[in-house]
Design a protein around this motif. Structure first.
Motif, PDB file in Angstrom:
ATOM      1  N   PHE A  47       3.983   9.155 -10.443  1.00 17.39           N
ATOM      2  CA  PHE A  47       3.787  10.359 -11.277  1.00 17.39           C
ATOM      3  C   PHE A  47       4.569  11.535 -10.678  1.00 17.39           C
ATOM      4  O   PHE A  47       5.269  12.249 -11.386  1.00 17.39           O
ATOM      5  CB  PHE A  47       2.299  10.717 -11.359  1.00 17.39           C
ATOM      6  CG  PHE A  47       1.463   9.667 -12.004  1.00 17.39           C
ATOM      7  CD1 PHE A  47       1.357   9.606 -13.396  1.00 17.39           C
ATOM      8  CD2 PHE A  47       0.801   8.709 -11.256  1.00 17.39           C
ATOM      9  CE1 PHE A  47       0.594   8.625 -14.007  1.00 17.39           C
ATOM     10  CE2 PHE A  47       0.042   7.726 -11.852  1.00 17.39           C
ATOM     11  CZ  PHE A  47      -0.066   7.677 -13.233  1.00 17.39           C
ATOM     12  N   GLU A 111       3.069   1.237 -13.308  1.00 19.62           N
ATOM     13  CA  GLU A 111       3.005   2.692 -13.546  1.00 19.62           C
ATOM     14  C   GLU A 111       4.375   3.231 -13.983  1.00 19.62           C
ATOM     15  O   GLU A 111       4.469   3.987 -14.953  1.00 19.62           O
ATOM     16  CB  GLU A 111       2.568   3.406 -12.264  1.00 19.62           C
ATOM     17  CG  GLU A 111       1.069   3.331 -12.015  1.00 19.62           C
ATOM     18  CD  GLU A 111       0.706   3.976 -10.686  1.00 19.62           C
ATOM     19  OE1 GLU A 111       1.137   5.106 -10.431  1.00 19.62           O
ATOM     20  OE2 GLU A 111       0.010   3.321  -9.894  1.00 19.62           O
ATOM     21  N   ILE A 115       5.006   5.001 -17.522  1.00 22.24           N
ATOM     22  CA  ILE A 115       5.432   6.415 -17.532  1.00 22.24           C
ATOM     23  C   ILE A 115       6.762   6.549 -18.282  1.00 22.24           C
ATOM     24  O   ILE A 115       6.944   7.470 -19.092  1.00 22.24           O
ATOM     25  CB  ILE A 115       5.542   6.952 -16.085  1.00 22.24           C
ATOM     26  CG1 ILE A 115       4.154   7.090 -15.458  1.00 22.24           C
ATOM     27  CG2 ILE A 115       6.247   8.319 -16.073  1.00 22.24           C
ATOM     28  CD1 ILE A 115       4.163   7.310 -13.951  1.00 22.24           C
ATOM     29  N   THR A 120       1.391   7.861 -20.353  1.00 25.10           N
ATOM     30  CA  THR A 120       0.882   8.446 -19.103  1.00 25.10           C
ATOM     31  C   THR A 120      -0.591   8.126 -18.871  1.00 25.10           C
ATOM     32  O   THR A 120      -0.986   7.821 -17.743  1.00 25.10           O
ATOM     33  CB  THR A 120       1.088   9.976 -19.128  1.00 25.10           C
ATOM     34  OG1 THR A 120       2.445  10.217 -19.503  1.00 25.10           O
ATOM     35  CG2 THR A 120       0.837  10.596 -17.767  1.00 25.10           C
ATOM     36  N   VAL A 124      -2.230   6.297 -15.653  1.00 25.68           N
ATOM     37  CA  VAL A 124      -3.318   6.867 -14.822  1.00 25.68           C
ATOM     38  C   VAL A 124      -4.432   5.821 -14.669  1.00 25.68           C
ATOM     39  O   VAL A 124      -4.981   5.633 -13.573  1.00 25.68           O
ATOM     40  CB  VAL A 124      -3.864   8.170 -15.452  1.00 25.68           C
ATOM     41  CG1 VAL A 124      -5.141   8.619 -14.755  1.00 25.68           C
ATOM     42  CG2 VAL A 124      -2.808   9.276 -15.387  1.00 25.68           C
TER      43      VAL A 124
END
Lengths: 156, 120
Positions: A47, A111, A115, A120, A124
């Motif tokens: 992230f 992830e 992303i 998103t 998470v």
């Protein structure tokens, strides 16, 4: 008591003492919390990399800043240093060690994948699940250590 | 790797057998208090017996401190580990083979190990 009975008693005593030593491998609350925080930092990297442009090094430094005092405190609390076990080290904790690597790599790759596609919230969720999985795996690793100590590490 | 069963007079006393057994269990280093509690012995007994093992080259001792509190860590040397494994193999063999039905193939009698006055 005859000598052979004495030997059996001594071997039984050794087993009981090893069990007492193994019982020290019980994680205090701060240990698993620290493990969770450490892995949260690791799984936050995709992230920060994507949205803040942060390089990997601050995350490596932060993870080490959590892991080193955690390991020091753990060794001090238990009075036992187990030494480094790599993936080829045989023993009860081996499957959990493999799982730690697979979950870490799998979660970070997933992830990044999510992303990049704008998912998103899903990323998470993957990060949160991966942190929970790593904490559970850490408990499995500690169980493996206890079993190893109880079993005598092949010594007896 | 098969271990040759061989009694070791230095490890035979139960206190030293306990110390070696705990250190051979899989941990790299074990701290004084953890070893004392697991073995169920007093500070002075552990100090005395660990010194005997250290002098024989079976035990490595590392002393440090956390603040003002001294911390002593122990681990078996490769020689100590080998001697312990051989001694335990002999104990297991002697325990398995009962003298009355062992005949000529019996393991060496535990009484062959030189007697010591600090058992227990």
């Amino acid at each position: 008591m005859t000598d052979d009975k004495q030997n059996v008693v001594e071997l039984e005593l050794l087993r009981a003492q090893r069990s007492r030593l193994a019982d020290r491998i019980r994680p205090p609350w701060w240990y698993l919390t620290g493990i969770g925080i450490g892995y949260a930092l690791v799984f936050a990297f995709p992230f920060a990399s994507r949205f803040l442009g942060v390089s990997i090094w601050p995350f490596v430094a932060a993870a080490l800043a959590v892991a080193v005092p955690l390991q020091w405190g753990w060794t001090r609390t238990t009075g036992i240093k187990m030494g480094f076990r790599n993936l080829s080290y045989p023993g009860p904790g081996r499957p959990a060690r493999y799982a730690v690597v697979i979950v870490s790599l799998g979660a970070i790759v997933t992830e990044h994948f999510l992303i990049d596609r704008g998912l998103t919230a899903a990323a998470v969720a993957v990060a949160a699940l991966a942190v929970a999985a790593q904490v559970a795996l850490q408990q499995a690793l500690l169980r493996g250590m206890r079993q190893e100590l109880q079993g005598g590490g092949g010594a007896a | 790797v098969t271990v040759k069963a061989k009694p070791d007079a230095l490890i035979h006393p139960i206190t030293r057998l306990s110390i070696c057994g705990l250190l051979a269990a899989g941990a790299d280093w074990v701290e004084f208090a953890a070893l004392r509690d697991a073995a169920g012995i007093s500070d002075s007994v552990l100090s005395k017996q660990s010194r005997v093992l250290e002098d024989a080259g079976y035990l490595e001792v590392r002393k440090g401190a956390v603040g003002r509190r001294p911390r002593t860590w122990f681990r078996l040397t490769p020689n100590g580990r080998e001697a312990f494994q051989a001694h335990v193999a002999w104990l297991q063999q002697a325990a398995r083979v009962r003298p009355e039905d062992a005949g000529d193939t019996a393991a060496p009698a535990p009484s062959a190990v030189p007697a010591t006055n600090d058992r227990g």
